[in-house]
Design a protein around this motif. Sequence first.
Motif, PDB file in Angstrom:
ATOM      1  N   ARG A 325       0.819  -1.201   0.000  1.00 29.15           N
ATOM      2  CA  ARG A 325       0.000   0.000   0.000  1.00 29.15           C
ATOM      3  C   ARG A 325       0.864   1.266   0.000  1.00 29.15           C
ATOM      4  NH1 ARG A 325      -5.305   1.427   1.114  1.00 29.15           N
ATOM      5  NH2 ARG A 325      -5.742  -0.518  -0.020  1.00 29.15           N
ATOM      6  N   LEU A 326       1.992   1.239   0.716  1.00 30.29           N
ATOM      7  CA  LEU A 326       2.878   2.404   0.729  1.00 30.29           C
ATOM      8  C   LEU A 326       3.414   2.689  -0.675  1.00 30.29           C
ATOM      9  CD1 LEU A 326       4.440   4.600   2.227  1.00 30.29           C
ATOM     10  CD2 LEU A 326       6.212   2.909   2.719  1.00 30.29           C
ATOM     11  N   LYS A 327       3.812   1.642  -1.366  1.00 32.95           N
ATOM     12  CA  LYS A 327       4.290   1.802  -2.742  1.00 32.95           C
ATOM     13  C   LYS A 327       3.216   2.419  -3.626  1.00 32.95           C
ATOM     14  CE  LYS A 327       5.474  -1.170  -6.652  1.00 32.95           C
ATOM     15  NZ  LYS A 327       5.596  -2.578  -7.085  1.00 32.95           N
ATOM     16  N   GLU A 331       3.411   6.102  -5.515  1.00 34.06           N
ATOM     17  CA  GLU A 331       3.294   6.189  -6.969  1.00 34.06           C
ATOM     18  C   GLU A 331       2.166   7.135  -7.384  1.00 34.06           C
ATOM     19  OE1 GLU A 331       2.798   2.103  -7.983  1.00 34.06           O
ATOM     20  OE2 GLU A 331       4.956   1.730  -8.234  1.00 34.06           O
ATOM     21  N   LYS A 332       1.104   7.185  -6.579  1.00 39.13           N
ATOM     22  CA  LYS A 332      -0.010   8.092  -6.872  1.00 39.13           C
ATOM     23  C   LYS A 332       0.249   9.502  -6.349  1.00 39.13           C
ATOM     24  CE  LYS A 332      -3.639   4.558  -6.953  1.00 39.13           C
ATOM     25  NZ  LYS A 332      -4.895   4.070  -6.294  1.00 39.13           N
ATOM     26  N   LYS A 333       1.403   9.670  -5.694  1.00 42.65           N
ATOM     27  CA  LYS A 333       1.822  10.980  -5.160  1.00 42.65           C
ATOM     28  C   LYS A 333       0.819  11.546  -4.158  1.00 42.65           C
ATOM     29  CE  LYS A 333       4.668  12.129  -9.153  1.00 42.65           C
ATOM     30  NZ  LYS A 333       5.002  13.104 -10.201  1.00 42.65           N
ATOM     31  N   LYS A 334       0.247  10.656  -3.348  1.00 38.65           N
ATOM     32  CA  LYS A 334      -0.615  11.105  -2.257  1.00 38.65           C
ATOM     33  C   LYS A 334       0.212  11.840  -1.205  1.00 38.65           C
ATOM     34  CE  LYS A 334      -4.459   9.285  -3.822  1.00 38.65           C
ATOM     35  NZ  LYS A 334      -5.601  10.143  -4.230  1.00 38.65           N
ATOM     36  N   PHE A 335       1.473  11.435  -1.073  1.00 36.58           N
ATOM     37  CA  PHE A 335       2.459  12.157  -0.276  1.00 36.58           C
ATOM     38  C   PHE A 335       3.830  11.795  -0.832  1.00 36.58           C
ATOM     39  CE2 PHE A 335       1.131   8.334   2.092  1.00 36.58           C
ATOM     40  CZ  PHE A 335       2.330   7.629   2.139  1.00 36.58           C
ATOM     41  N   SER A 365      13.582   4.254  -3.485  1.00 33.08           N
ATOM     42  CA  SER A 365      13.868   5.149  -4.615  1.00 33.08           C
ATOM     43  C   SER A 365      13.134   6.483  -4.506  1.00 33.08           C
ATOM     44  CB  SER A 365      13.490   4.466  -5.936  1.00 33.08           C
ATOM     45  OG  SER A 365      12.090   4.302  -6.036  1.00 33.08           O
ATOM     46  N   PHE A 366      12.140   6.576  -3.594  1.00 37.64           N
ATOM     47  CA  PHE A 366      11.397   7.829  -3.441  1.00 37.64           C
ATOM     48  C   PHE A 366      12.088   8.801  -2.483  1.00 37.64           C
ATOM     49  CE2 PHE A 366       8.188   4.944  -5.081  1.00 37.64           C
ATOM     50  CZ  PHE A 366       7.487   5.743  -5.971  1.00 37.64           C
TER      51      PHE A 366
END
Length: 618
Positions: A325-327, A331-335, A365-366
């Motif tokens: 879920r974190l990934k 990826e959706k840039k929620k944060f 990688s984020f």
Amino acid sequence: MSESATKRRRLDNRSPSPVYKLDDEENDDYVPYVPVAQRRQQKLAALSSHLTSDKHRARSHESPAVEENEDDAEVRRRDKERKERTLLMEAQEVHRKQAVEDAQKTELEKEQEEDAKILAAIASRKKLASDLELAKGIQYSEPLKTSWRAPRYILSRTEENHAKLREKFHIIVEGSDVPPPIAHFADMKIPDCLLKFMKSKGISTPTPIQLQGLPVAFSGRDMIGIAFTGSGKTLAFCLPLIMMAAEEEKKLPFTRGEGPVGVILCPSRELANQTYENVLAWTTALAQGGYPQVNTLLCMGGINMSEQSHVFQKGIHIVVATPGRLKEMLEKKKFTFDFCKYFCMDEADRMIDLGFEDEVRHIMSFFKAQRQTLLFSATMPKKIQDFAQQSLIKPILVNVGRAGAANLDVLQVVEYVKQEAKMVYLLECLQKTPPPVIIFSDNKNEVDDIQEYLLLKGVEAVAIHGSKTQEERQYAIKAFKTGAKDVMVASGVASKGLDFNDIQHVIIFTMPKEIEDYVHQIGRTGRSGKTGIATTFVNMNTAEQTLLDLKYLLMEAGQKVPPFLISVEDPRAAQGGSLTGCPVCGGLGHGISQCPKLEDNQRRQLASQRGDAMGGNY
């Protein structure tokens, strides 16, 4: 002219008849008679020779090097044949020598060589770092700096005094410039409101992992924390993050879209939910003491993230998450992790071994800047420790006891029970202690069968395993924690880090193949300094290697070893040499080449690769 005159003129013009001499020796011009057939053969031979020589001259005239090349090729071909014959002989000789050497080697030496090869292959994995750092070759040389400092009077103590305190609590540390251990929470500069809250929960003095781990984490150092189950590891990595987040909020309040400061990654939803509830309780107590409100987001599968929209509105300080879920949220840039500087993995060895390594790498990688990284677990095999050392910056290893050792506060009872008699004997075992009791089995169908049997016998039981919905799993845990249900039947999903109060008895219905799972399962009892009992059923279906691991674990913990386990002999002992534990799973009864955990990981990787090759649908 008449015809007779013409004939006469022809006779006159005719060549004279040859004169034959009978004396051959005096005639040097004599040519012997050659039959017609032989002359024809001689002419054919001469003609053939003439044609061949013409072709040879023409070829030499057009390309003089052709003949030479053909000759050279012939020479090379012959040389190659000679070399091939020589190489074949040499190879045979090498094989003969290898066979002699192998015959002289013991089975133990062969196993050690095989182990070394496997370890070298494992060590070749690239370190955990963001793609940007790996691509640009970015390497950080110094750990992060924080505003926390130990009290002056503790810093003034000699290293000998620190060593005595560590020895008293069996704490092993490795690393450079290790912060001093601190024996009291108040000396760690923890706010009074949190001290009062912890005291109300029965937490008055630091456990060994907290005594050394909290100063290390407060100092901003990368850390590998190893301690037995129920030793207070959650507080050791949550409290520093909470204080860091409160400090950042006090400097400059967060607004919508900002954060997080730190993230805690857990391998299961149950563990993530439990950690989230702990963080929520501590941050609430901190806010009630007049400190800034720290906002925490739970990010895991099976829940509706829109229900936590109020957290997004205020800005996020802390994220507690499972990898999948974190990934998805990143990826959706929620944060974003643009300013995230604290990263902790709970049950770190399980995070990597359960197939999350690729997801963890993707999450890394984020990150856009240096962060403090902490890895915690009860079972941290040498393989994971070495791997972590490469990924951290001047890390400090804090180890309370041997990595993978069982909790000494748990009385381990191992009983031989035939497969067909296990259900009946289970009811007898439940009479040993009052509820609550946890029963473990790795087989999901068996978990359901045990629950159904207990319900038929009038026992209030709930079940939890990976195939149940999130609502069913949360209901089972809540009902068991509140005392509404007396027994919880669980698969391995409930053995990793979950904290249940006052569990006096754990029954392992089916012994797991990996000794690490056994250590985690019996660790659900005997927590926070309390004692507990763990009863384990074994029989002919239990692998001999697993029994050997169990035997050594009981011996190490000073537990009673039943006669049938004593009779299980270690094949390595008969071969001579020192017996070392497996660096992959920590089991003491086998080497890496026989490790069931490594075998399971390889099978999982093959299945994943096969699924990718078939488009993921099979």
